[in-house]
Design an enzyme around this catalytic site. Structure first.
Site, PDB file in Angstrom:
ATOM      1  N   HIS A 206      67.552  37.467  32.997  1.00  0.00           N
ATOM      2  CA  HIS A 206      66.809  37.252  31.739  1.00  0.00           C
ATOM      3  C   HIS A 206      65.463  36.559  31.968  1.00  0.00           C
ATOM      4  CE1 HIS A 206      70.137  38.658  29.398  1.00  0.00           C
ATOM      5  NE2 HIS A 206      70.947  37.678  29.762  1.00  0.00           N
TER       6      HIS A 206
ATOM      7  N   HIS B  62      74.811  42.049  29.312  1.00  0.00           N
ATOM      8  CA  HIS B  62      73.551  41.801  28.602  1.00  0.00           C
ATOM      9  C   HIS B  62      72.421  42.598  29.264  1.00  0.00           C
ATOM     10  CE1 HIS B  62      76.062  38.132  28.044  1.00  0.00           C
ATOM     11  NE2 HIS B  62      75.618  38.237  26.803  1.00  0.00           N
TER      12      HIS B  62
ATOM     13  N   ASP C 258      75.491  44.031  34.199  1.00  0.00           N
ATOM     14  CA  ASP C 258      75.830  42.883  33.346  1.00  0.00           C
ATOM     15  C   ASP C 258      75.898  43.364  31.892  1.00  0.00           C
ATOM     16  OD1 ASP C 258      75.476  39.568  33.518  1.00  0.00           O
ATOM     17  OD2 ASP C 258      74.906  40.421  31.588  1.00  0.00           O
TER      18      ASP C 258
ATOM     19  N   ASP D  93      80.541  40.243  32.836  1.00  0.00           N
ATOM     20  CA  ASP D  93      80.849  39.856  31.463  1.00  0.00           C
ATOM     21  C   ASP D  93      81.125  41.048  30.549  1.00  0.00           C
ATOM     22  OD1 ASP D  93      78.180  40.449  31.869  1.00  0.00           O
ATOM     23  OD2 ASP D  93      77.415  38.578  31.020  1.00  0.00           O
TER      24      ASP D  93
HETATM   25 ZN   LIG Z   1      75.432  38.650  30.921  1.00  0.00          ZN
END
Ligand SMILES: [Zn+2]
Length: 308
Positions: free
Chosen positions: A122, A161, A159, A242
């Site tokens: 991120h 996200h 991931d 995740d």
């Molecule tokens: Zn994540």
């Protein structure tokens, strides 16, 4: 041959009580990998250098992370924490990926797993966010291009996200292909299918509850063919676990076997174009049992070792 990188400093990054991105995550990964693969060769990660970090990050972000020197925890945003030990952890986490990249380029370790925290995907060029301080995979990809003189590297991000930081850093750099599957809607609300960069970005957003079949279909039908067409000379993996059904932060309902399947598919492409070179980096994953099981499944597929 497969090798692994970590550093004790990554356990000392202290996000505070109740934070999902906690030291126990990395401890769970390390304990599971040590138990399953007693012969795996581990390295202590070096620090990334300022020059390596500045290939993708601004001097201002380096200053925020490295020069704060606060005796107490500082909130950079509601999710992202800087503790007194965080600068060292961030340097070692990014340095692990650079060292693994050098080992892959020199042929001493064709495949690598970096078990580190904080995660990185991120973090943009100038903003630490979403638990991430420096974007280790981006730092290492830039290192492979400039120091390793490669022409094409790919970053695969599974991931749950979207790796907004990685995409933002490379979306106008045709030497880098960025591929991501992720839950949508979910933090950070980027990664729509029509975000294509300069044609070098492929996003596969998946609805909450999608599960294994939708995940595998997105990779089989869309993302893996794009990766194969790109013919990467080195393959990076932003390996967050995740999307597993046990994870408390998302609802993508994957099983550990899905990570083994995708890892084998990625290896086949790396064998075709990249001399088998794959550098994988731990990103997210917030259930300790799932982190252990998924990292073992991923490393088993990467290494060809059978778990003990
Ligand atoms: Zn994540």
């Amino acid at each position: 041959m497969m090798q692994a990188w970590t550093h004790p400093a990554c356990l000392a990054h202290d996000t505070g009580p109740g934070h999902a991105e906690r030291p126990e995550r990395l401890r769970a990964v390390l304990d599971a990998l040590h138990a399953a693969f007693p012969s795996l060769h581990w390295h202590e990660a070096p620090r990334a250098t300022r020059g390596q970090l500045l290939r993708v990050h601004t001097p201002e972000l380096l200053s925020t992370v490295l020069d704060t020197h606060s005796p107490v925890r500082v909130q950079l945003d509601p999710d992202t924490v800087l503790s007194p030990a965080s600068a060292e952890a961030a340097l070692r986490a990014a340095g692990a990926v650079v060292a693994a990249t050098d080992a892959a380029l020199h042929g001493t370790a064709l495949r690598a797993f970096c078990a580190t925290r904080p995660p990185g995907h991120h973090a943009t060029g100038d903003v630490a966010m979403g638990f991430c301080l420096f974007n280790g995979v981006a730092v290492a990809a830039a290192h492979a291009l400039e120091h390793g003189h490669l022409a094409r590297v790919a970053i695969v991000d599974f991931d749950v996200h979207h790796g907004n930081g990685t995409q933002a850093i490379f979306e106008h750099d045709p030497r880098v292909l960025y591929l991501s599957s992720h839950q949508s809607p979910l933090y950070p609300d980027t990664g729509h299918a029509d975000e294509r960069g300069d044609g070098n970005v492929f996003n596969a957003p998946l609805r909450p509850g999608s599960g294994s079949d939708a995940f595998r279909a997105a990779w089989r039908e869309r993302l893996l063919p794009a990766l194969d067409d790109f013919r990467p000379q080195l393959l990076f993996v932003s390996a967050g676990f995740d999307a597993h059904w046990r994870d408390p932060l998302a609802q993508l309902q994957l099983q550990a076997g899905d990570y083994a399947w995708l890892t084998r598919e990625l290896l086949a492409i790396a064998d075709r174009h990249a001399g088998g070179r794959v550098v994988s980096v731990l990103e997210g994953g917030y259930d300790l049992q799932a982190l252990g099981e998924c990292s073992v499944a991923h490393v088993a597929a990467l290494s060809g070792l059978a778990p003990a």
